[in-house]
Structure formats: structure tokens, C-alpha cells
Design a protein around this motif. Structure first.
Motif, mmCIF file in Angstrom:
data_model
loop_
_atom_site.group_PDB
_atom_site.id
_atom_site.type_symbol
_atom_site.label_atom_id
_atom_site.label_comp_id
_atom_site.label_asym_id
_atom_site.label_seq_id
_atom_site.Cartn_x
_atom_site.Cartn_y
_atom_site.Cartn_z
ATOM 1 N N PRO A 123 -9.966 -3.347 5.004
ATOM 2 C CA PRO A 123 -9.051 -4.316 4.400
ATOM 3 C C PRO A 123 -9.186 -4.403 2.890
ATOM 4 C CG PRO A 123 -10.916 -5.457 5.380
ATOM 5 C CD PRO A 123 -11.058 -4.004 5.762
ATOM 6 N N THR A 124 -10.312 -3.923 2.370
ATOM 7 C CA THR A 124 -10.565 -4.022 0.932
ATOM 8 C C THR A 124 -9.579 -3.154 0.143
ATOM 9 O OG1 THR A 124 -12.908 -4.373 1.374
ATOM 10 C CG2 THR A 124 -12.293 -3.794 -0.875
ATOM 11 N N GLY A 125 -8.923 -3.757 -0.819
ATOM 12 C CA GLY A 125 -7.977 -3.026 -1.658
ATOM 13 C C GLY A 125 -6.539 -3.133 -1.214
ATOM 14 N N TYR A 126 -6.309 -3.662 -0.033
ATOM 15 C CA TYR A 126 -4.927 -3.778 0.440
ATOM 16 C C TYR A 126 -4.116 -4.663 -0.513
ATOM 17 C CZ TYR A 126 -0.862 -4.594 3.382
ATOM 18 O OH TYR A 126 0.421 -4.654 3.860
ATOM 19 N N GLY A 127 -2.919 -4.182 -0.850
ATOM 20 C CA GLY A 127 -2.051 -4.933 -1.740
ATOM 21 C C GLY A 127 -2.385 -4.814 -3.212
ATOM 22 N N THR A 128 -3.334 -3.945 -3.563
ATOM 23 C CA THR A 128 -3.708 -3.746 -4.963
ATOM 24 C C THR A 128 -3.375 -2.316 -5.387
ATOM 25 O OG1 THR A 128 -5.951 -2.905 -4.567
ATOM 26 C CG2 THR A 128 -5.640 -5.303 -4.542
ATOM 27 N N LYS A 129 -3.622 -2.010 -6.656
ATOM 28 C CA LYS A 129 -3.370 -0.661 -7.155
ATOM 29 C C LYS A 129 -4.231 0.376 -6.450
ATOM 30 C CE LYS A 129 -1.679 -1.774 -11.785
ATOM 31 N NZ LYS A 129 -1.874 -1.547 -13.249
ATOM 32 N N ILE A 130 -5.371 -0.049 -5.963
ATOM 33 C CA ILE A 130 -6.267 0.881 -5.269
ATOM 34 C C ILE A 130 -5.595 1.447 -4.023
ATOM 35 C CG2 ILE A 130 -8.429 0.993 -3.940
ATOM 36 C CD1 ILE A 130 -9.620 -0.937 -5.981
ATOM 37 N N GLY A 133 -0.115 4.584 -2.774
ATOM 38 C CA GLY A 133 -0.032 5.957 -2.301
ATOM 39 C C GLY A 133 -0.871 6.249 -1.076
ATOM 40 N N LYS A 134 -1.561 5.244 -0.535
ATOM 41 C CA LYS A 134 -2.414 5.448 0.641
ATOM 42 C C LYS A 134 -1.750 4.869 1.888
ATOM 43 C CE LYS A 134 -6.654 5.204 -2.132
ATOM 44 N NZ LYS A 134 -7.935 4.488 -2.355
ATOM 45 N N GLU A 135 -2.110 5.422 3.016
ATOM 46 C CA GLU A 135 -1.598 4.913 4.280
ATOM 47 C C GLU A 135 -2.163 3.530 4.558
ATOM 48 O OE1 GLU A 135 -1.875 5.889 9.073
ATOM 49 O OE2 GLU A 135 -2.277 7.493 7.619
ATOM 50 N N THR A 136 -1.318 2.623 5.026
ATOM 51 C CA THR A 136 -1.772 1.296 5.424
ATOM 52 C C THR A 136 -1.348 1.036 6.866
ATOM 53 O OG1 THR A 136 0.249 0.228 4.596
ATOM 54 C CG2 THR A 136 -1.625 0.400 3.071
ATOM 55 N N ARG A 137 -2.029 0.110 7.496
ATOM 56 C CA ARG A 137 -1.723 -0.186 8.889
ATOM 57 C C ARG A 137 -2.125 -1.634 9.191
ATOM 58 N NH1 ARG A 137 -3.579 4.069 13.389
ATOM 59 N NH2 ARG A 137 -2.333 5.340 11.947
ATOM 60 N N THR A 138 -1.357 -2.261 10.056
ATOM 61 C CA THR A 138 -1.693 -3.598 10.522
ATOM 62 C C THR A 138 -2.332 -3.484 11.902
ATOM 63 O OG1 THR A 138 0.145 -4.581 9.280
ATOM 64 C CG2 THR A 138 -0.821 -5.900 11.054
ATOM 65 N N ASN A 140 -4.297 -5.715 14.827
ATOM 66 C CA ASN A 140 -4.619 -7.068 15.306
ATOM 67 C C ASN A 140 -4.254 -8.136 14.275
ATOM 68 O OD1 ASN A 140 -5.630 -6.122 17.772
ATOM 69 N ND2 ASN A 140 -7.679 -5.823 16.905
ATOM 70 N N GLY A 141 -3.126 -7.911 13.624
ATOM 71 C CA GLY A 141 -2.621 -8.895 12.680
ATOM 72 C C GLY A 141 -3.239 -8.855 11.302
ATOM 73 N N LYS A 142 -4.122 -7.899 11.045
ATOM 74 C CA LYS A 142 -4.769 -7.793 9.742
ATOM 75 C C LYS A 142 -4.409 -6.479 9.078
ATOM 76 C CE LYS A 142 -9.235 -8.711 7.546
ATOM 77 N NZ LYS A 142 -10.647 -9.112 7.775
ATOM 78 N N ASN A 143 -4.203 -6.495 7.757
ATOM 79 C CA ASN A 143 -3.759 -5.313 7.020
ATOM 80 C C ASN A 143 -4.943 -4.474 6.536
ATOM 81 O OD1 ASN A 143 -0.971 -6.027 7.200
ATOM 82 N ND2 ASN A 143 -1.292 -7.521 5.561
ATOM 83 N N TYR A 144 -4.796 -3.167 6.692
ATOM 84 C CA TYR A 144 -5.865 -2.233 6.335
ATOM 85 C C TYR A 144 -5.333 -1.069 5.507
ATOM 86 C CZ TYR A 144 -8.710 -4.530 9.938
ATOM 87 O OH TYR A 144 -9.402 -5.442 10.679
ATOM 88 N N VAL A 145 -6.246 -0.458 4.768
ATOM 89 C CA VAL A 145 -5.960 0.754 3.982
ATOM 90 C C VAL A 145 -6.781 1.903 4.556
ATOM 91 C CG1 VAL A 145 -6.001 1.823 1.693
ATOM 92 C CG2 VAL A 145 -5.603 -0.644 1.923
#
Length: 223
Positions: A123-130, A133-138, A140-145
Motif C-alpha cells: 500500500p505504500t506509495g499508492y496515489g503518489t508519484k512513486i 506508471g506502476k500497476e495498482t490493484r484493490t 479486500n477494499g484496500k489499494n496496493y501498488v
């Protein structure tokens, strides 16, 4: 007889080619294999990619490596601190590239490489510049990078004691990234304070088994 202890580290370090990716342990100066790092300067190594928690503290170790122009890129969590001015100046001048990785992600990605994992979701970095361009996924209701493992050609680490098989023990905070870096590199070189007889280390106190260490050199034996 297996004996990984050497009194002449130069032939070992000569195996490191220009452009190699090298992990170096240390939390600031604590647990930094200063003599191993500085030996790379004398050998004239260039275009190195360094993976380290921070861009050194004080005038020794990585700071000297940066000043000598040996490093092309730094992968790090803390590239700037009150006692770290050399790297920021070089970065602003366009002389060194930087990949910024949050500290937890740095450790997790190194651990993933050592464990042979393909990738990890954090979850660290989700929604930031980090995360750009990276794949993200939700999940169990939580956002991940999605982050990929960090491995290296070589790891230069610092430990307290070693036997001839390369089993390592550490002292307090100097342990930091050494154990996980040893597992994530093709070749690990350990700088230690003391070498001891085989069998004298308590098995319960061995943090890094010798299977992850290829070479051991005692502090003071690096010239």
C-alpha cells in the motif's frame, strides 16, 4: 576444506565489473562496510548502481565513492540528510541518477528477491508519484501498488563475527540491512570485526548462514 576468509580482498573485488549493481548495508554509518566500499575507488570501478538505505552520512564510505565518480545511479530511501550533502549536489548537477524507494518498500523488495518471489503488492506509495506508471490493484477494499524485487550482482555487508564457513553474527543496530541483502545478491562479501573458529558461534545467534556468503574479510586486513 571450505574457508571463505581471505586476507587479500583485492582479487575478489576485481571480479566486480563496471556497471555492476551493488547492495551496501548500513543505516547511516552504522553497519556500513566502509573499507570494502572505499576499496572500489582504488580499483577504479565506474558506472556502479548502488542500493543503500541512504546516501551515506559523514565523509567516509559511500560519500567517497560518490566523490570519486564511481556511481551512476543510487536506489535509496533517504538520499538527503543534514550530514549528507555530497549526493544532493551531484544529483542536482545531473551527475547521478536516483530511484527513490520508501524504506519499507526497499526492505520488502530486497526480501522478495532473496525469497525468490516474482513481485509484491504494497500500500505504500499508492496515489503518489512513486506509483506513477506502476500497476495498482484493490484487494479486500484496500489499494496496493505492484513492486518488483530488488536483487544485485554483489552485496557488500558488515557483520561482527564470522567463521570460515561464512556464518555471520551481528552487533545491535549494525545488523540492519545486511541479512536480507546477503540473500538477494549473487555474491556476498562480508567485512567483519572478528573471525572465529568453526563451531564457536552459537547456532542460535547465527543470523546469516554461510550459504549466503561467498567471501569474508576482517577489518584491518583491507589495504
Amino acid at each position: 576444506m571450505v574457508d571463505k576468509i581471505t586476507n587479500n580482498i583485492e582479487p575478489v573485488l576485481k571480479m566486480i565489473p563496471d556497471g555492476a549493481t551493488i547492495m551496501t548495508s548500513g543505516f547511516g554509518v552504522t553497519g556500513q562496510p566502509t573499507q570494502l566500499i572505499e576499496a572500489l575507488i582504488d580499483l577504479g570501478k565506474k558506472d556502479l548502481v548502488i542500493i543503500n538505505n541512504n546516501a551515506s552520512s559523514g565523509p567516509e564510505g559511500l560519500t567517497k565513492l560518490f566523490l570519486a565518480g564511481c556511481v551512476r545511479k543510487l536506489i535509496s530511501s533517504f538520499p538527503k540528510s543534514a550530514s549528507s550533502t555530497v549526493f544532493p549536489d551531484l544529483y542536482r548537477a545531473g551527475k547521478i541518477d536516483l530511484e527513490l524507494v520508501p524504506q519499507g518498500n526497499l526492505a520488502c523488495r530486497i526480501q522478495a528477491a532473496g525469497a525468490g518471489l516474482g513481485a509484491v503488492f504494497t500500500p505504500t506509495g499508492y496515489g503518489t508519484k512513486i506509483a506513477e506508471g506502476k500497476e495498482t490493484r484493490t484487494i479486500n477494499g484496500k489499494n496496493y501498488v505492484l513492486e518488483y524485487p530488488l536483487d544485485a550482482d554483489f552485496a557488500l555487508i558488515y557483520a561482527d563475527k564470522a567463521d570460515r564457513w561464512g556464518n555471520l553474527t551481528y552487533r545491535k543496530a549494525a545488523r540492519n540491512f545486511g541479512p536480507i541483502m546477503a540473500k538477494a545478491a549473487k555474491i556476498t562479501i562480508a567485512q567483519v570485526n572478528e573471525t572465529v573458529e568453526l563451531g564457536s558461534l552459537d547456532p542460535e545467534c547465527i543470523i546469516t548462514p554461510g550459504i549466503f556468503v561467498q567471501h569474508v574479510v576482517k577489518v584491518g586486513d583491507i589495504t
